[in-house]
Design a protein around this motif. Sequence first.
Motif, PDB file in Angstrom:
ATOM      1  N   GLY A  43      51.684  62.719 -33.841  1.00  0.00           N
ATOM      2  CA  GLY A  43      50.610  62.399 -34.772  1.00  0.00           C
ATOM      3  C   GLY A  43      50.036  61.022 -34.499  1.00  0.00           C
ATOM      4  N   ARG A  44      50.917  60.033 -34.292  1.00  0.00           N
ATOM      5  CA  ARG A  44      50.444  58.679 -33.958  1.00  0.00           C
ATOM      6  C   ARG A  44      49.694  58.686 -32.636  1.00  0.00           C
ATOM      7  NH1 ARG A  44      55.518  57.275 -36.156  1.00  0.00           N
ATOM      8  NH2 ARG A  44      56.468  57.374 -34.103  1.00  0.00           N
ATOM      9  N   LYS A  45      50.176  59.482 -31.695  1.00  0.00           N
ATOM     10  CA  LYS A  45      49.578  59.515 -30.363  1.00  0.00           C
ATOM     11  C   LYS A  45      48.148  60.071 -30.391  1.00  0.00           C
ATOM     12  CE  LYS A  45      50.528  61.136 -25.675  1.00  0.00           C
ATOM     13  NZ  LYS A  45      51.516  61.781 -24.807  1.00  0.00           N
ATOM     14  N   TYR A  46      47.891  61.096 -31.203  1.00  0.00           N
ATOM     15  CA  TYR A  46      46.607  61.791 -31.170  1.00  0.00           C
ATOM     16  C   TYR A  46      45.693  61.530 -32.365  1.00  0.00           C
ATOM     17  CZ  TYR A  46      48.938  64.397 -27.474  1.00  0.00           C
ATOM     18  OH  TYR A  46      49.600  64.737 -26.335  1.00  0.00           O
ATOM     19  N   ALA A  47      46.161  60.853 -33.408  1.00  0.00           N
ATOM     20  CA  ALA A  47      45.379  60.706 -34.645  1.00  0.00           C
ATOM     21  C   ALA A  47      44.023  60.042 -34.427  1.00  0.00           C
ATOM     22  CB  ALA A  47      46.179  59.935 -35.693  1.00  0.00           C
ATOM     23  N   GLU A  48      43.968  58.949 -33.699  1.00  0.00           N
ATOM     24  CA  GLU A  48      42.691  58.256 -33.524  1.00  0.00           C
ATOM     25  C   GLU A  48      41.658  59.105 -32.797  1.00  0.00           C
ATOM     26  OE1 GLU A  48      41.195  55.545 -34.797  1.00  0.00           O
ATOM     27  OE2 GLU A  48      42.966  55.645 -36.063  1.00  0.00           O
ATOM     28  N   ALA A  49      42.076  59.792 -31.740  1.00  0.00           N
ATOM     29  CA  ALA A  49      41.142  60.650 -31.005  1.00  0.00           C
ATOM     30  C   ALA A  49      40.650  61.791 -31.883  1.00  0.00           C
ATOM     31  CB  ALA A  49      41.812  61.201 -29.747  1.00  0.00           C
ATOM     32  N   LEU A  50      41.559  62.383 -32.649  1.00  0.00           N
ATOM     33  CA  LEU A  50      41.161  63.465 -33.553  1.00  0.00           C
ATOM     34  C   LEU A  50      40.224  62.955 -34.645  1.00  0.00           C
ATOM     35  CD1 LEU A  50      44.615  65.198 -33.767  1.00  0.00           C
ATOM     36  CD2 LEU A  50      42.508  66.285 -32.950  1.00  0.00           C
ATOM     37  N   ARG A  51      40.556  61.807 -35.224  1.00  0.00           N
ATOM     38  CA  ARG A  51      39.725  61.210 -36.278  1.00  0.00           C
ATOM     39  C   ARG A  51      38.329  60.887 -35.738  1.00  0.00           C
ATOM     40  NH1 ARG A  51      43.271  57.521 -38.041  1.00  0.00           N
ATOM     41  NH2 ARG A  51      44.080  58.821 -39.689  1.00  0.00           N
ATOM     42  N   SER A  52      38.248  60.366 -34.518  1.00  0.00           N
ATOM     43  CA  SER A  52      36.938  60.017 -33.942  1.00  0.00           C
ATOM     44  C   SER A  52      36.095  61.258 -33.657  1.00  0.00           C
ATOM     45  CB  SER A  52      37.116  59.180 -32.673  1.00  0.00           C
ATOM     46  OG  SER A  52      37.644  59.959 -31.624  1.00  0.00           O
ATOM     47  N   ASN A  53      36.743  62.419 -33.597  1.00  0.00           N
ATOM     48  CA  ASN A  53      36.023  63.682 -33.422  1.00  0.00           C
ATOM     49  C   ASN A  53      35.811  64.402 -34.753  1.00  0.00           C
ATOM     50  OD1 ASN A  53      35.430  64.076 -30.535  1.00  0.00           O
ATOM     51  ND2 ASN A  53      37.629  63.765 -30.342  1.00  0.00           N
ATOM     52  N   GLY A  54      36.044  63.700 -35.854  1.00  0.00           N
ATOM     53  CA  GLY A  54      35.733  64.235 -37.169  1.00  0.00           C
ATOM     54  C   GLY A  54      36.862  64.928 -37.900  1.00  0.00           C
ATOM     55  N   ALA A  55      38.055  64.965 -37.333  1.00  0.00           N
ATOM     56  CA  ALA A  55      39.183  65.616 -38.004  1.00  0.00           C
ATOM     57  C   ALA A  55      39.608  64.809 -39.225  1.00  0.00           C
ATOM     58  CB  ALA A  55      40.361  65.769 -37.046  1.00  0.00           C
ATOM     59  N   ASP A  56      40.057  65.508 -40.230  1.00  0.00           N
ATOM     60  CA  ASP A  56      40.600  64.895 -41.440  1.00  0.00           C
ATOM     61  C   ASP A  56      42.121  64.859 -41.272  1.00  0.00           C
ATOM     62  OD1 ASP A  56      40.375  63.817 -44.021  1.00  0.00           O
ATOM     63  OD2 ASP A  56      40.752  65.760 -44.944  1.00  0.00           O
ATOM     64  N   ILE A  57      42.712  63.664 -41.298  1.00  0.00           N
ATOM     65  CA  ILE A  57      44.136  63.492 -41.035  1.00  0.00           C
ATOM     66  C   ILE A  57      44.903  63.363 -42.345  1.00  0.00           C
ATOM     67  CG2 ILE A  57      45.890  62.110 -39.852  1.00  0.00           C
ATOM     68  CD1 ILE A  57      43.834  63.428 -37.948  1.00  0.00           C
ATOM     69  N   HIS A  58      45.891  64.229 -42.535  1.00  0.00           N
ATOM     70  CA  HIS A  58      46.775  64.188 -43.697  1.00  0.00           C
ATOM     71  C   HIS A  58      48.145  63.729 -43.190  1.00  0.00           C
ATOM     72  CE1 HIS A  58      43.994  66.619 -46.221  1.00  0.00           C
ATOM     73  NE2 HIS A  58      43.581  66.962 -45.015  1.00  0.00           N
ATOM     74  N   ASP A  59      48.522  62.511 -43.542  1.00  0.00           N
ATOM     75  CA  ASP A  59      49.734  61.883 -43.021  1.00  0.00           C
ATOM     76  C   ASP A  59      50.813  61.855 -44.102  1.00  0.00           C
ATOM     77  OD1 ASP A  59      51.710  60.174 -42.040  1.00  0.00           O
ATOM     78  OD2 ASP A  59      50.272  58.787 -41.166  1.00  0.00           O
ATOM     79  N   GLU A  60      51.923  62.540 -43.850  1.00  0.00           N
ATOM     80  CA  GLU A  60      53.048  62.573 -44.783  1.00  0.00           C
ATOM     81  C   GLU A  60      54.279  61.891 -44.182  1.00  0.00           C
ATOM     82  OE1 GLU A  60      53.808  66.524 -46.272  1.00  0.00           O
ATOM     83  OE2 GLU A  60      51.674  66.936 -46.491  1.00  0.00           O
ATOM     84  N   THR A  61      54.064  60.986 -43.210  1.00  0.00           N
ATOM     85  CA  THR A  61      55.202  60.342 -42.557  1.00  0.00           C
ATOM     86  C   THR A  61      55.981  59.430 -43.495  1.00  0.00           C
ATOM     87  OG1 THR A  61      53.751  58.606 -41.688  1.00  0.00           O
ATOM     88  CG2 THR A  61      54.235  60.463 -40.229  1.00  0.00           C
ATOM     89  N   ASP A  62      55.406  59.058 -44.634  1.00  0.00           N
ATOM     90  CA  ASP A  62      56.155  58.252 -45.597  1.00  0.00           C
ATOM     91  C   ASP A  62      57.384  59.004 -46.113  1.00  0.00           C
ATOM     92  OD1 ASP A  62      54.252  59.975 -46.830  1.00  0.00           O
ATOM     93  OD2 ASP A  62      54.421  58.866 -48.703  1.00  0.00           O
ATOM     94  N   ARG A  63      57.369  60.327 -46.019  1.00  0.00           N
ATOM     95  CA  ARG A  63      58.524  61.130 -46.426  1.00  0.00           C
ATOM     96  C   ARG A  63      59.727  60.889 -45.520  1.00  0.00           C
ATOM     97  NH1 ARG A  63      56.237  66.579 -45.835  1.00  0.00           N
ATOM     98  NH2 ARG A  63      58.410  67.140 -45.770  1.00  0.00           N
ATOM     99  N   LEU A  64      59.514  60.422 -44.299  1.00  0.00           N
ATOM    100  CA  LEU A  64      60.629  60.134 -43.394  1.00  0.00           C
ATOM    101  C   LEU A  64      61.512  59.036 -43.969  1.00  0.00           C
ATOM    102  CD1 LEU A  64      58.755  60.270 -40.005  1.00  0.00           C
ATOM    103  CD2 LEU A  64      60.621  61.763 -40.723  1.00  0.00           C
ATOM    104  N   ASN A  65      60.925  58.006 -44.553  1.00  0.00           N
ATOM    105  CA  ASN A  65      61.701  56.920 -45.165  1.00  0.00           C
ATOM    106  C   ASN A  65      62.450  57.414 -46.386  1.00  0.00           C
ATOM    107  OD1 ASN A  65      60.910  55.045 -43.262  1.00  0.00           O
ATOM    108  ND2 ASN A  65      59.101  54.481 -44.417  1.00  0.00           N
ATOM    109  N   GLU A  66      61.832  58.275 -47.183  1.00  0.00           N
ATOM    110  CA  GLU A  66      62.492  58.826 -48.364  1.00  0.00           C
ATOM    111  C   GLU A  66      63.711  59.646 -47.962  1.00  0.00           C
ATOM    112  OE1 GLU A  66      59.516  61.112 -50.345  1.00  0.00           O
ATOM    113  OE2 GLU A  66      58.272  59.370 -50.742  1.00  0.00           O
TER     114      GLU A  66
END
Length: 77
Positions: A43-66
Amino acid sequence: MTGALAPTKPLTVADRCDRCGAQAYIRAVLVGGGDLLFCAHHGRKYAEALRSNGADIHDETDRLNETATATAPDDER
């Protein structure tokens, strides 16, 4: 969450990364429809490229700390 799309349901342990098969914590909702699921690493690797192409990113990585805090032995908290 970003954009004006309707919220999607939370990712579960059954949702797997489309690149490596690990548990997915990031959903990229594509402009043309459909979505891609990614583990935190991919997700970290591809998020910026996807976002720049208009993708809506839903990030739930905060659950990893929980999860790490909830499963750590008492002497490690």
